[in-house]
Scaffold this active site. Structure first.
Site, PDB file in Angstrom:
ATOM      1  N   TYR A   1      49.905  -1.540 -18.778  1.00  0.00           N
ATOM      2  CA  TYR A   1      48.403  -1.128 -18.835  1.00  0.00           C
ATOM      3  C   TYR A   1      47.884  -1.088 -17.328  1.00  0.00           C
ATOM      4  O   TYR A   1      47.859  -2.326 -16.812  1.00  0.00           O
ATOM      5  CB  TYR A   1      47.636  -1.827 -19.891  1.00  0.00           C
ATOM      6  CG  TYR A   1      46.156  -1.582 -19.586  1.00  0.00           C
ATOM      7  CD1 TYR A   1      45.704  -0.403 -19.932  1.00  0.00           C
ATOM      8  CD2 TYR A   1      45.237  -2.650 -19.141  1.00  0.00           C
ATOM      9  CE1 TYR A   1      44.235  -0.037 -19.834  1.00  0.00           C
ATOM     10  CE2 TYR A   1      44.076  -2.263 -18.978  1.00  0.00           C
ATOM     11  CZ  TYR A   1      43.585  -1.169 -19.206  1.00  0.00           C
ATOM     12  OH  TYR A   1      42.027  -0.595 -19.036  1.00  0.00           O
TER      13      TYR A   1
ATOM     14  N   HIS B   1      34.056   4.007 -11.350  1.00  0.00           N
ATOM     15  CA  HIS B   1      33.366   2.873 -11.993  1.00  0.00           C
ATOM     16  C   HIS B   1      32.094   2.531 -11.336  1.00  0.00           C
ATOM     17  O   HIS B   1      31.566   1.653 -11.887  1.00  0.00           O
ATOM     18  CB  HIS B   1      34.505   2.042 -12.481  1.00  0.00           C
ATOM     19  CG  HIS B   1      35.277   1.975 -13.571  1.00  0.00           C
ATOM     20  ND1 HIS B   1      36.067   3.326 -13.460  1.00  0.00           N
ATOM     21  CD2 HIS B   1      35.611   1.412 -14.796  1.00  0.00           C
ATOM     22  CE1 HIS B   1      36.941   3.063 -14.566  1.00  0.00           C
ATOM     23  NE2 HIS B   1      36.738   1.930 -15.133  1.00  0.00           N
TER      24      HIS B   1
ATOM     25  N   ASN C   1      38.217  -5.853 -13.076  1.00  0.00           N
ATOM     26  CA  ASN C   1      38.262  -6.623 -14.384  1.00  0.00           C
ATOM     27  C   ASN C   1      37.893  -8.150 -14.138  1.00  0.00           C
ATOM     28  O   ASN C   1      38.357  -8.668 -13.125  1.00  0.00           O
ATOM     29  CB  ASN C   1      39.487  -6.458 -14.943  1.00  0.00           C
ATOM     30  CG  ASN C   1      39.794  -5.592 -16.021  1.00  0.00           C
ATOM     31  OD1 ASN C   1      38.631  -5.190 -16.775  1.00  0.00           O
ATOM     32  ND2 ASN C   1      40.736  -4.911 -16.328  1.00  0.00           N
TER      33      ASN C   1
ATOM     34  N   TYR D   1       1.571 -34.103 -27.795  1.00  0.00           N
ATOM     35  CA  TYR D   1       2.745 -33.874 -27.795  1.00  0.00           C
ATOM     36  C   TYR D   1       3.315 -33.407 -26.336  1.00  0.00           C
ATOM     37  O   TYR D   1       4.287 -33.682 -25.910  1.00  0.00           O
ATOM     38  CB  TYR D   1       3.452 -32.632 -28.546  1.00  0.00           C
ATOM     39  CG  TYR D   1       3.522 -33.132 -30.177  1.00  0.00           C
ATOM     40  CD1 TYR D   1       3.304 -34.590 -30.653  1.00  0.00           C
ATOM     41  CD2 TYR D   1       3.932 -32.251 -31.222  1.00  0.00           C
ATOM     42  CE1 TYR D   1       3.292 -34.763 -31.926  1.00  0.00           C
ATOM     43  CE2 TYR D   1       3.889 -32.502 -32.395  1.00  0.00           C
ATOM     44  CZ  TYR D   1       3.563 -33.948 -32.955  1.00  0.00           C
ATOM     45  OH  TYR D   1       3.604 -34.205 -34.205  1.00  0.00           O
TER      46      TYR D   1
ATOM     47  N   ARG E   1       3.481 -36.800 -24.668  1.00  0.00           N
ATOM     48  CA  ARG E   1       4.295 -37.787 -25.309  1.00  0.00           C
ATOM     49  C   ARG E   1       5.531 -37.434 -25.368  1.00  0.00           C
ATOM     50  O   ARG E   1       6.625 -38.274 -25.501  1.00  0.00           O
ATOM     51  CB  ARG E   1       3.397 -38.120 -26.757  1.00  0.00           C
ATOM     52  CG  ARG E   1       4.180 -39.418 -27.407  1.00  0.00           C
ATOM     53  CD  ARG E   1       3.398 -39.433 -28.707  1.00  0.00           C
ATOM     54  NE  ARG E   1       2.518 -38.733 -29.162  1.00  0.00           N
ATOM     55  CZ  ARG E   1       2.306 -38.570 -30.610  1.00  0.00           C
ATOM     56  NH1 ARG E   1       3.410 -38.934 -31.582  1.00  0.00           N
ATOM     57  NH2 ARG E   1       1.599 -37.590 -30.953  1.00  0.00           N
TER      58      ARG E   1
ATOM     59  N   PHE F   1      38.701 -10.982 -19.838  1.00  0.00           N
ATOM     60  CA  PHE F   1      37.310 -10.688 -19.002  1.00  0.00           C
ATOM     61  C   PHE F   1      36.166 -10.451 -19.853  1.00  0.00           C
ATOM     62  O   PHE F   1      35.273 -10.061 -19.414  1.00  0.00           O
ATOM     63  CB  PHE F   1      37.962  -9.105 -18.820  1.00  0.00           C
ATOM     64  CG  PHE F   1      38.262  -8.161 -19.693  1.00  0.00           C
ATOM     65  CD1 PHE F   1      37.594  -7.964 -20.796  1.00  0.00           C
ATOM     66  CD2 PHE F   1      39.673  -7.762 -19.846  1.00  0.00           C
ATOM     67  CE1 PHE F   1      38.216  -7.183 -22.018  1.00  0.00           C
ATOM     68  CE2 PHE F   1      40.273  -6.911 -20.688  1.00  0.00           C
ATOM     69  CZ  PHE F   1      39.366  -6.757 -21.967  1.00  0.00           C
TER      70      PHE F   1
ATOM     71  N   GLU G   1      36.688  -0.403 -26.248  1.00  0.00           N
ATOM     72  CA  GLU G   1      35.686  -1.294 -26.244  1.00  0.00           C
ATOM     73  C   GLU G   1      34.742  -1.615 -26.964  1.00  0.00           C
ATOM     74  O   GLU G   1      33.630  -1.093 -26.838  1.00  0.00           O
ATOM     75  CB  GLU G   1      35.539  -1.417 -24.591  1.00  0.00           C
ATOM     76  CG  GLU G   1      36.494  -1.341 -23.731  1.00  0.00           C
ATOM     77  CD  GLU G   1      36.434  -0.917 -22.204  1.00  0.00           C
ATOM     78  OE1 GLU G   1      35.167  -1.020 -21.934  1.00  0.00           O
ATOM     79  OE2 GLU G   1      37.204  -0.824 -21.565  1.00  0.00           O
TER      80      GLU G   1
END
Length: 522
Positions: free
Chosen positions: A55, A85, A197, A281, A284, A329, A413
């Protein structure tokens, strides 16, 4: 002797990653690592020559993983992936974040499981050393298959495309390479995929957020202590015995810091028998609330340190005969703690806003709205509107991005982390938090002035004096936005924390006690 960071061998920490990215610590490739890189690249060449199907080396990407690519097209495949991309949108990320991306990618690739060429790594290091920083858009990553879009933009300049910051200007990468006498890198098989990646976008936002959040945590304790003095609160809830029987490290650290800052305080001594049973609060419970945020910070720091030294690309090359296409990844390991840290940062703002409100109520001997002539003057009424607005904006940012997943890549994906959004949102919350803390600091300094001639301990007196060098006491209305802006600067640039730390050192006091190493970033 100049210390060096050895890529692929030494362990990165948050502090070291920031130092290498800033140019304070040189990063180098030693012979042991260069041989490892060459061996990994040779494995990839052997896979191509043997026509084995692996791959990303000789197949398409994502849903095209079953499409075989010929040997002569394996190089073109790597150029195509960087271009196709590069789909990021929005404003550019800060240069420092992009530089941390470069540093962390080099460290991951230098471990020798990615098959990249030595020349490619050397060019990335050239970008780091010469401060030629790629321009990377902030949006477009879903945080699985790595941060594909931002990493593609990050490495377009390697092949002469995209833009870079160069000598203070944003310029086309091709023009900068020509000016520097450099040719674009020729990518070999798998190199494009190895570059894009990975989780370096999420990781870089985590690294830079950890530094900023650490500063905010330190500042919140200091400013909270000053507010307590202005409100004439008690330090009894910070007794170490109380926190020893509920021993969260973050709580114990905050209690120790608050108690140290309030020791030898004349203000505290003046109301020791006032008859007030207990404080609200937001005074404190500072150890419990600030401490819980410290714990969240520490969790993120621990996991970020693992990721800083991890290999997160795909496929992983163990040898020419042994490759694994897995999911290192995927951004989920950082997405979840980033969302947790976002809530933790927002909570620091929530409790800070409550202390602001308390200081303008006219309680405990303070004038209403922290000004003597209220009516003619609105005094400090309206800055708390700003903290209220920022607190609410932070609440809207606390929805965990990691709780969502939108399938991508035609279903290949089918579960993604959205961790890139988690990282960016954490910074947005810290942006608002720094302004909230600045407004509380404005209020606290004004409140302490109404306690004069009484004085606090040496650390808080040094802090108060530092504030007054920047912003004066307000006897009447003025444009408080100017004060807020100036105090925001000394909070955000770490100078307020530095003043407190220096005052502690000068007075032989330890603000962080035994917890310093655990809660540091180096």
């Amino acid at each position: 002797m100049i210390h060096q960071f050895k890529y692929g061998i030494d362990q990165l920490t948050v502090g070291k990653a920031l130092d290498v990215a800033a140019g304070r610590l040189p990063g180098v490739l030693v012979p042991e690592v260069t041989e490892r890189i060459k061996t990994s690249a040779a494995h990839v060449q052997a896979i191509v020559a043997a026509h084995s199907t692996v791959y990303g080396i000789n197949t398409g990407f994502g849903p095209l993983c079953d499409t075989k690519i010929s040997e002569e097209d394996t190089r073109a495949l790597q150029y195509n992936i960087l271009q196709s991309h590069s789909v990021g949108v929005g404003n550019p990320i800060p240069e420092m974040v992009a530089r941390v991306m470069l540093v962390t990618k080099v460290h991951a690739l230098a471990q020798g499981y990615s098959g990249v060429a030595l020349a490619t790594l050397e060019r990335i290091i050239w970008h780091i050393e010469h401060h030629v920083t790629p321009v990377v858009p902030e949006k477009g990553s879903v945080g699985a298959s790595g941060d594909l879009a931002p990493l593609s933009h990050l490495f377009l300049p390697l092949i002469g495309l995209g833009e870079v910051y160069y000598k203070g200007q944003r310029r086309p990468a091709a023009a900068v390479l020509r000016a520097e006498g450099l040719e674009p890198v020729v990518l070999g098989p798998k190199e494009g995929l190895a570059l894009i990646n990975g989780t370096q976008f999420i990781l870089a936002f985590a690294v830079t957020a950890l530094q900023r959040m650490h500063n905010a945590l330190e500042a919140a304790d200091i400013i909270g202590a000053l507010s307590l003095e202005g409100l004439m609160g008690t330090s009894r809830p910070f007794d170490p015995r109380l926190h020893a029987i509920r021993p969260y490290a973050g709580n114990q650290l905050v209690a120790h810091r608050l108690k140290t800052m309030l020791e030898n305080s004349g203000i505290m001594a003046a109301h020791v028998d006032c008859g007030r049973v207990q404080d609200p609060y937001s005074l404190r419970c500072m150890p419990q609330v600030h401490g819980a945020s410290r714990t969240a910070w520490l969790h993120l720091c621990d996991l970020t340190t693992i990721e800083l030294n991890a290999v997160t690309d795909n496929p992983i090359i163990f040898s020419a005969e042994d490759t694994i296409s897995g999911g290192n990844f995927h951004g989920q390991p950082l997405a979840l703690p980033l969302d947790y840290a976002t809530v933790a940062a927002a909570e620091l703002g929530n409790i800070s806003d409550r202390r602001c409100y308390m200081m303008i109520e006219g309680r405990y001997g303070l004038p209403k709205l922290l000004i003597e002539d209220a009516g003619l003057n609105s005094g400090f009424m309206i800055p708390q509107y700003t903290t209220a607005a920022l607190v609410t904006e932070n609440k809207t940012l606390c929805f965990p991005a990691s709780a969502d997943s939108v399938p991508t890549s035609l279903g290949q994906e089918d579960h993604v982390s959205m961790g890139s959004i988690s990282g960016r949102k954490l910074h947005q919350v810290i942006d608002n938090l720094e302004y909230i803390l600045a407004i509380e600091l404005l209020y606290a300094a004004q409140a302490v002035d109404f306690r004069r001639p009484l004085k606090s301990g040496p650390i808080l007196e040094a802090v108060h004096a530092f504030v007054r060098e920047t912003v004066s006491f307000a006897a009447k209305d003025r444009i408080f936005a100017n004060d807020i802006r100036q105090l925001h600067t000394i909070v955000a640039d770490q100078s307020l924390v530095k003043v407190a730390n220096e005052a502690a050192l000068d007075n032989q006091l330890s603000l962080n006690g035994i917890y310093h190493d655990q809660f540091g970033i180096y």
